[in-house]
Design a protein around this motif. Structure first.
Motif, PDB file in Angstrom:
ATOM      1  N   LYS A 165       0.832  -1.215   0.000  1.00 46.12           N
ATOM      2  CA  LYS A 165       0.000   0.000   0.000  1.00 46.12           C
ATOM      3  C   LYS A 165       0.865   1.263   0.000  1.00 46.12           C
ATOM      4  O   LYS A 165       0.566   2.247  -0.671  1.00 46.12           O
ATOM      5  CB  LYS A 165      -0.938   0.023   1.226  1.00 46.12           C
ATOM      6  CG  LYS A 165      -2.193  -0.814   1.033  1.00 46.12           C
ATOM      7  CD  LYS A 165      -3.078  -0.781   2.264  1.00 46.12           C
ATOM      8  CE  LYS A 165      -4.074   0.353   2.226  1.00 46.12           C
ATOM      9  NZ  LYS A 165      -5.098   0.204   3.309  1.00 46.12           N
ATOM     10  N   ILE A 166       1.943   1.225   0.775  1.00 45.18           N
ATOM     11  CA  ILE A 166       2.847   2.387   0.828  1.00 45.18           C
ATOM     12  C   ILE A 166       3.491   2.617  -0.538  1.00 45.18           C
ATOM     13  O   ILE A 166       3.465   3.727  -1.088  1.00 45.18           O
ATOM     14  CB  ILE A 166       3.945   2.180   1.905  1.00 45.18           C
ATOM     15  CG1 ILE A 166       3.328   2.107   3.302  1.00 45.18           C
ATOM     16  CG2 ILE A 166       4.995   3.295   1.825  1.00 45.18           C
ATOM     17  CD1 ILE A 166       4.295   1.635   4.389  1.00 45.18           C
ATOM     18  N   VAL A 167       4.043   1.548  -1.111  1.00 42.05           N
ATOM     19  CA  VAL A 167       4.741   1.675  -2.397  1.00 42.05           C
ATOM     20  C   VAL A 167       3.762   2.092  -3.497  1.00 42.05           C
ATOM     21  O   VAL A 167       4.059   2.967  -4.315  1.00 42.05           O
ATOM     22  CB  VAL A 167       5.444   0.347  -2.776  1.00 42.05           C
ATOM     23  CG1 VAL A 167       6.001   0.422  -4.192  1.00 42.05           C
ATOM     24  CG2 VAL A 167       6.566   0.056  -1.800  1.00 42.05           C
ATOM     25  N   ALA A 168       2.561   1.490  -3.500  1.00 42.67           N
ATOM     26  CA  ALA A 168       1.587   1.807  -4.546  1.00 42.67           C
ATOM     27  C   ALA A 168       1.161   3.272  -4.460  1.00 42.67           C
ATOM     28  O   ALA A 168       1.053   3.964  -5.478  1.00 42.67           O
ATOM     29  CB  ALA A 168       0.375   0.879  -4.433  1.00 42.67           C
ATOM     30  N   TYR A 169       0.941   3.758  -3.242  1.00 46.01           N
ATOM     31  CA  TYR A 169       0.527   5.157  -3.071  1.00 46.01           C
ATOM     32  C   TYR A 169       1.625   6.111  -3.544  1.00 46.01           C
ATOM     33  O   TYR A 169       1.364   7.082  -4.263  1.00 46.01           O
ATOM     34  CB  TYR A 169       0.183   5.403  -1.606  1.00 46.01           C
ATOM     35  CG  TYR A 169      -0.338   6.787  -1.306  1.00 46.01           C
ATOM     36  CD1 TYR A 169      -1.412   7.324  -2.009  1.00 46.01           C
ATOM     37  CD2 TYR A 169       0.246   7.563  -0.307  1.00 46.01           C
ATOM     38  CE1 TYR A 169      -1.887   8.599  -1.734  1.00 46.01           C
ATOM     39  CE2 TYR A 169      -0.229   8.832  -0.013  1.00 46.01           C
ATOM     40  CZ  TYR A 169      -1.289   9.345  -0.730  1.00 46.01           C
ATOM     41  OH  TYR A 169      -1.750  10.610  -0.457  1.00 46.01           O
ATOM     42  N   LEU A 170       2.875   5.813  -3.174  1.00 43.63           N
ATOM     43  CA  LEU A 170       3.995   6.647  -3.630  1.00 43.63           C
ATOM     44  C   LEU A 170       4.144   6.569  -5.147  1.00 43.63           C
ATOM     45  O   LEU A 170       4.374   7.583  -5.814  1.00 43.63           O
ATOM     46  CB  LEU A 170       5.301   6.190  -2.958  1.00 43.63           C
ATOM     47  CG  LEU A 170       5.482   6.589  -1.501  1.00 43.63           C
ATOM     48  CD1 LEU A 170       6.612   5.777  -0.855  1.00 43.63           C
ATOM     49  CD2 LEU A 170       5.796   8.080  -1.384  1.00 43.63           C
ATOM     50  N   ALA A 171       3.987   5.373  -5.704  1.00 46.22           N
ATOM     51  CA  ALA A 171       4.175   5.185  -7.147  1.00 46.22           C
ATOM     52  C   ALA A 171       3.064   5.878  -7.936  1.00 46.22           C
ATOM     53  O   ALA A 171       3.302   6.433  -9.005  1.00 46.22           O
ATOM     54  CB  ALA A 171       4.222   3.701  -7.490  1.00 46.22           C
ATOM     55  N   GLN A 172       1.834   5.850  -7.408  1.00 42.10           N
ATOM     56  CA  GLN A 172       0.731   6.512  -8.104  1.00 42.10           C
ATOM     57  C   GLN A 172       0.877   8.031  -8.058  1.00 42.10           C
ATOM     58  O   GLN A 172       0.226   8.751  -8.789  1.00 42.10           O
ATOM     59  CB  GLN A 172      -0.612   6.063  -7.517  1.00 42.10           C
ATOM     60  CG  GLN A 172      -0.977   4.663  -8.007  1.00 42.10           C
ATOM     61  CD  GLN A 172      -1.995   3.967  -7.140  1.00 42.10           C
ATOM     62  OE1 GLN A 172      -2.493   4.533  -6.163  1.00 42.10           O
ATOM     63  NE2 GLN A 172      -2.293   2.723  -7.469  1.00 42.10           N
ATOM     64  N   ASN A 173       1.712   8.503  -7.157  1.00 42.11           N
ATOM     65  CA  ASN A 173       2.003   9.939  -7.070  1.00 42.11           C
ATOM     66  C   ASN A 173       3.479  10.200  -7.359  1.00 42.11           C
ATOM     67  O   ASN A 173       4.071  11.129  -6.815  1.00 42.11           O
ATOM     68  CB  ASN A 173       1.664  10.446  -5.667  1.00 42.11           C
ATOM     69  CG  ASN A 173       0.175  10.422  -5.417  1.00 42.11           C
ATOM     70  OD1 ASN A 173      -0.543  11.298  -5.862  1.00 42.11           O
ATOM     71  ND2 ASN A 173      -0.306   9.386  -4.742  1.00 42.11           N
TER      72      ASN A 173
END
Ligand code: CA
Length: 238
Positions: A165-173
């Motif tokens: 969840k952390i990586v996906a949120y950073l990657a989506q932004n």
């Protein structure tokens, strides 16, 4: 295609304002410059800029209160220009809805990169729904958001659900700085404590899994006392 973008500059120091305006114009942007918060608010409302560059230290009002006001009616990207060294100002600006910041003194290439990132994000928000997200891809790291699959040089990386969840949120932004509070609320929900230890522990584990040298990361960078920024994806285009 830059010539369609209109940038509002709210900055009371005339030499800095004209420096910025010159850089932007020579890169094909259209600019409007105002020197106070009052003029800034009225120009933001009447001129419908594609992006706002906002100095936090204005003579007539605090830049942070301008972000608060603009955000009640507009999602126009706001990049804060700050001479202040206090990280807390940047954090409150970001948490109130600013998209990014540059710290004075800054160079032309840094400013232009921040502007391109913010424009890409606002363009993506307008044109894509949450149901479909293009994969993240940078330096051999790929994240397929629909399949929840992360690979590094074609080897699958196994994350815990929280790490993902952390990586996906950073990657989506990607390309944007995200504050500790923003990441924690997105991952753990609004009632999470403001102690960032749990985030830092997870980040250490994430870096061990994807970074060749976790002490000198190439994918997820630390913005000291503010948050994290992930390397901009290579697959996004305007
Ligand atoms: Ca100022």
């Amino acid at each position: 295609m830059n010539d369609t973008f209109h940038i509002l500059i709210i900055e009371d120091e005339k030499n800095i304002a004209s420096f910025i305006s010159r850089i932007l114009k020579s890169n094909g942007y259209k600019t409007t410059t105002v020197y106070s918060g009052t003029e800034g608010l009225s120009a933001a409302a009447s001129r419908c800029p594609d992006i706002i560059l906002l100095d936090l230290g204005l003579p007539d009002m605090d830049g942070v209160s301008i972000i608060e006001k603009v955000r009640t009616w507009s999602s126009c990207p706001i990049i804060v220009i700050s001479a202040r060294t206090h990280e807390s100002d940047k954090v409150s600006a970001l948490d109130l809805g600013a998209d990014d910041y540059v710290t004075k003194p800054f160079g032309a290439s840094e400013l232009l990169a921040r502007i391109r990132t913010s424009l890409r994000h606002s363009n993506r928000l307008r044109t894509e729904t949450g149901l479909f997200l293009r994969p993240y891809h940078a330096l051999g790291l790929t994240i397929d958001f629909t399949g929840r699959r992360v690979t590094l040089d074609d080897t699958e990386i196994h994350f815990t659900p929280i790490e993902y969840k952390i990586v996906a949120y950073l990657a989506q932004n990607s390309g944007k700085v995200l504050t500790y509070a923003a990441i924690m609320q997105n991952v753990w929900g609004p009632y999470i404590t403001d102690d960032t230890k749990i985030l830092r522990v997870n980040m250490a584990n994430i870096r061990r899994k994807i970074e060749k040298n976790p002490a000198s990361p190439q994918y997820i960078f630390t913005e000291v006392s503010v948050g994290y920024r992930m390397l901009e994806t290579e697959s996004m285009s305007c």
